[in-house]
Design an enzyme around this catalytic site. Sequence first.
Site, PDB file in Angstrom:
ATOM      1  N   LYS A 155       0.927  -1.118  -0.190  1.00 54.09           N
ATOM      2  CA  LYS A 155       0.013  -0.050   0.199  1.00 54.09           C
ATOM      3  C   LYS A 155       0.971   1.300   0.007  1.00 54.09           C
ATOM      4  O   LYS A 155       2.177   1.113   0.247  1.00 54.09           O
ATOM      5  CB  LYS A 155      -0.892  -0.037   1.303  1.00 54.09           C
ATOM      6  CG  LYS A 155      -0.249   0.013   2.345  1.00 54.09           C
ATOM      7  CD  LYS A 155      -1.178   0.393   3.684  1.00 54.09           C
ATOM      8  CE  LYS A 155      -1.404   1.802   3.711  1.00 54.09           C
ATOM      9  NZ  LYS A 155      -0.770   2.506   4.667  1.00 54.09           N
ATOM     10  N   HIS A 185      -1.836  -4.806   5.721  1.00 55.04           N
ATOM     11  CA  HIS A 185      -1.360  -5.744   6.850  1.00 55.04           C
ATOM     12  C   HIS A 185      -2.421  -5.773   7.802  1.00 55.04           C
ATOM     13  O   HIS A 185      -2.414  -6.702   8.596  1.00 55.04           O
ATOM     14  CB  HIS A 185      -0.008  -5.054   7.127  1.00 55.04           C
ATOM     15  CG  HIS A 185      -0.109  -3.938   8.277  1.00 55.04           C
ATOM     16  ND1 HIS A 185      -0.249  -2.703   7.733  1.00 55.04           N
ATOM     17  CD2 HIS A 185       0.074  -3.990   9.561  1.00 55.04           C
ATOM     18  CE1 HIS A 185      -0.432  -1.865   8.905  1.00 55.04           C
ATOM     19  NE2 HIS A 185      -0.206  -2.480   9.725  1.00 55.04           N
ATOM     20  N   LYS A 189      -3.235  -9.485  10.569  1.00 54.57           N
ATOM     21  CA  LYS A 189      -3.411  -9.601  12.023  1.00 54.57           C
ATOM     22  C   LYS A 189      -4.277 -10.684  12.709  1.00 54.57           C
ATOM     23  O   LYS A 189      -5.383 -10.690  12.190  1.00 54.57           O
ATOM     24  CB  LYS A 189      -3.698  -8.119  12.535  1.00 54.57           C
ATOM     25  CG  LYS A 189      -2.579  -6.977  12.619  1.00 54.57           C
ATOM     26  CD  LYS A 189      -3.270  -5.684  13.100  1.00 54.57           C
ATOM     27  CE  LYS A 189      -2.456  -4.657  12.564  1.00 54.57           C
ATOM     28  NZ  LYS A 189      -1.147  -4.508  13.525  1.00 54.57           N
ATOM     29  N   GLU A 223      -3.296   5.823  17.342  1.00 53.90           N
ATOM     30  CA  GLU A 223      -1.976   5.697  17.464  1.00 53.90           C
ATOM     31  C   GLU A 223      -1.233   6.837  18.373  1.00 53.90           C
ATOM     32  O   GLU A 223      -1.704   8.093  18.611  1.00 53.90           O
ATOM     33  CB  GLU A 223      -1.449   5.916  16.106  1.00 53.90           C
ATOM     34  CG  GLU A 223      -1.872   4.791  15.074  1.00 53.90           C
ATOM     35  CD  GLU A 223      -0.777   4.735  13.937  1.00 53.90           C
ATOM     36  OE1 GLU A 223       0.009   4.345  13.905  1.00 53.90           O
ATOM     37  OE2 GLU A 223      -1.472   5.579  12.977  1.00 53.90           O
ATOM     38  N   ASP A 242      -4.267   7.315   4.520  1.00 57.21           N
ATOM     39  CA  ASP A 242      -3.255   6.569   5.233  1.00 57.21           C
ATOM     40  C   ASP A 242      -3.949   5.451   5.975  1.00 57.21           C
ATOM     41  O   ASP A 242      -3.601   4.095   6.013  1.00 57.21           O
ATOM     42  CB  ASP A 242      -2.535   7.366   6.020  1.00 57.21           C
ATOM     43  CG  ASP A 242      -1.148   6.594   6.442  1.00 57.21           C
ATOM     44  OD1 ASP A 242      -0.735   5.479   5.934  1.00 57.21           O
ATOM     45  OD2 ASP A 242      -0.989   6.664   7.740  1.00 57.21           O
ATOM     46  N   HIS A 247      -7.261   0.407   6.263  1.00 59.34           N
ATOM     47  CA  HIS A 247      -7.686  -0.584   7.483  1.00 59.34           C
ATOM     48  C   HIS A 247      -8.908  -0.445   7.923  1.00 59.34           C
ATOM     49  O   HIS A 247      -9.462  -1.167   8.288  1.00 59.34           O
ATOM     50  CB  HIS A 247      -6.356  -0.068   8.398  1.00 59.34           C
ATOM     51  CG  HIS A 247      -4.957   0.072   7.994  1.00 59.34           C
ATOM     52  ND1 HIS A 247      -4.818  -1.022   6.815  1.00 59.34           N
ATOM     53  CD2 HIS A 247      -3.983   0.805   7.979  1.00 59.34           C
ATOM     54  CE1 HIS A 247      -3.463  -0.749   6.707  1.00 59.34           C
ATOM     55  NE2 HIS A 247      -3.026   0.450   7.097  1.00 59.34           N
ATOM     56  N   LYS A 337      -3.291  10.086  14.670  1.00 62.17           N
ATOM     57  CA  LYS A 337      -1.747   9.972  15.226  1.00 62.17           C
ATOM     58  C   LYS A 337      -1.811  10.917  16.512  1.00 62.17           C
ATOM     59  O   LYS A 337      -2.474  11.917  16.660  1.00 62.17           O
ATOM     60  CB  LYS A 337      -0.806  10.629  14.167  1.00 62.17           C
ATOM     61  CG  LYS A 337      -0.872   9.636  13.060  1.00 62.17           C
ATOM     62  CD  LYS A 337       0.591   9.316  12.395  1.00 62.17           C
ATOM     63  CE  LYS A 337       0.351   8.450  11.377  1.00 62.17           C
ATOM     64  NZ  LYS A 337       0.464   6.990  11.623  1.00 62.17           N
ATOM     65  N   LYS A 342      -2.049   3.695  22.129  1.00 66.99           N
ATOM     66  CA  LYS A 342      -2.046   2.996  20.881  1.00 66.99           C
ATOM     67  C   LYS A 342      -3.315   1.965  21.127  1.00 66.99           C
ATOM     68  O   LYS A 342      -3.185   1.299  22.198  1.00 66.99           O
ATOM     69  CB  LYS A 342      -0.886   2.127  20.707  1.00 66.99           C
ATOM     70  CG  LYS A 342      -0.835   1.101  19.393  1.00 66.99           C
ATOM     71  CD  LYS A 342       0.291   0.608  19.090  1.00 66.99           C
ATOM     72  CE  LYS A 342       0.272  -0.715  18.100  1.00 66.99           C
ATOM     73  NZ  LYS A 342       0.311  -0.043  16.510  1.00 66.99           N
TER      74      LYS A 342
HETATM   75  C1  BG6 Z   1       0.098   1.873   8.021  1.00 64.81           C
HETATM   76  C2  BG6 Z   1      -0.028   3.426   8.154  1.00 64.81           C
HETATM   77  O1  BG6 Z   1      -0.457   1.261   7.069  1.00 64.81           O
HETATM   78  O2  BG6 Z   1      -0.211   1.207   9.356  1.00 64.81           O
HETATM   79  C3  BG6 Z   1       0.924   4.041   9.376  1.00 64.81           C
HETATM   80  O3  BG6 Z   1       0.765   4.000   6.880  1.00 64.81           O
HETATM   81  C4  BG6 Z   1       0.343   3.441  10.558  1.00 64.81           C
HETATM   82  O4  BG6 Z   1       0.841   5.397   9.221  1.00 64.81           O
HETATM   83  C5  BG6 Z   1       0.271   1.989  10.683  1.00 64.81           C
HETATM   84  O5  BG6 Z   1       1.104   4.007  11.665  1.00 64.81           O
HETATM   85  C6  BG6 Z   1      -0.260   1.184  11.676  1.00 64.81           C
HETATM   86  O6  BG6 Z   1      -0.215  -0.090  11.644  1.00 64.81           O
HETATM   87  P1  BG6 Z   1      -0.138  -0.753  13.047  1.00 64.81           P
HETATM   88  O7  BG6 Z   1       0.264  -2.376  12.739  1.00 64.81           O
HETATM   89  O8  BG6 Z   1       1.074  -0.366  13.707  1.00 64.81           O
HETATM   90  O9  BG6 Z   1      -1.376  -0.767  13.817  1.00 64.81           O
END
Ligand code: BG6
Length: 493
Positions: A155, A185, A189, A223, A242, A247, A337, A342
Amino acid sequence: MNNPSSSNGLITTIIIFGASGDLTQRKLIPSLFNLFRKRRTPKKFQVIGFGGTAFTDEQFREHLHTGLKEYAGYSFTEEEWNIFAPNLYYLQGKYTEAGDFTKLAEHLTALENGDANRLFYMALPPTLFPAIIDNLGTSGQLHENGGWRRVVLEKPFGTDLQSAQQLNLQVHKGLNESQIYRIDHYLGKETVQNILFTRFANTIFEPLWNRTYIDHVQITVAEKVGLEHRAGFYDGIGVLRDMFQNHLLQLLTLVAMEPPASFSASHLRNEKVKVLSAIQPMTPEQVSANTVRGQYKGYRSEAQVNPNSTTPTYAALRLYINNWRWKGVPFYLRSGKNLAEKQSQIIIQFKEPPLAMFPMQTMKPNILVLYLQPDEGLHVRFEAKAPDTVAETRSVDMEFRYSQAFGQTAIPEAYERLLLDAIQGDASLFTRADEVETAWSLIDPILQTWETHQTPSLAVYRPGSWGPPEGYELLARDGRRWLNEEASMMLEK
Ligand code: BG6
């Protein structure tokens, strides 16, 4: 999970474009190495890194070894590494240079010594995909003569609907859709996959999973980190492109989809596309009423950020899915962000009982919380009679925690699963062309209203908070509130 027929007895070569970059060192090689340690890689396999940096094979291996020690997240022995490392090779080249792809083809032919399977992994920005696929095609590397050919695309897949459509057209020139593995990704998970298992491997949830019993759904991907070293990429892109287009909308499809006819890639992805298609793209008025965009205080003075930037680092949306199951049930999505913690979680709030028959009105609605990360698990809050009272209730909690049920190390890195699936030819956890485009068709009108009309106005939030007040107001207008802090209290108990 391991399917020996997937490598059809041939050697499998994984060619990584962008091999000297971060992703390869932090995620791809640690994941491949762990698969190798678990004996899940094909019996015969090798990795060829292709990139701009000048590395010998030895230097490449050393660079990856250093990365493993820092990022692997598991311990390994030098002996294991010494068995794995000889499978890694490197070739320096330019992505736009046809001659370098001829060299790659020759190098592969020499290393493979006969028919082979090839997985091309694009660990670089999508602007480079078309040139690489063209060059692979011209140098005859995409023909499936003997072994299979597959391409994994990282991505972001485009920056709006038009660029995503254009990119799909370009990659389809050299590849069939069945050869393309678009990464999100989050789908790798464990806890995200578990959404479907919770729903469809049990019978107790699904009968309630609809507008009759569910009041609303909250999806939070918060995050704590800020831009890290990615300001150059992030500024101008922002949180909607993003995090939401991929996601968060993927999480929504898993919560909302109908049970697929089977777990196959096409059945699963058909259902996901159906959910996305049932969401109406917003008009500018709806964007004003249903979205919040925010930027953390201090963002504009970050290095590499335009001092007048209006790039949002936080967003909250209210979406409706117009189908029989969900009509009228709001889905609140938010991500940002530099927030307080988190925390990725999905909260399903159920409706109140139809009749308030107990005199003491202390009851809270039932909630089901899917904790995706950290503290992975699933909790249900329900009401019980408080002992030694006439009719008072207390909220109690029933919980499942991954760490307790499966042990601390049970959750592998998302890339392990995704790499293995791509090697085995299972595209269920990858996004299809129409799925990506449908997701963009929902995000595009919001981006246009935000960027062209600057509506709603950009809210500012304090780093370390849960986002701007406007994010709370979005729910307050409906008489609701974000429940994550209550959900955290359930965790702490
Ligand atoms: C990515 C984004 O796809 O996912 C990032 O580009 C983000 O900005 C990240 O921090 C978050 O992934 P995870 O697995 O840490 O939740």
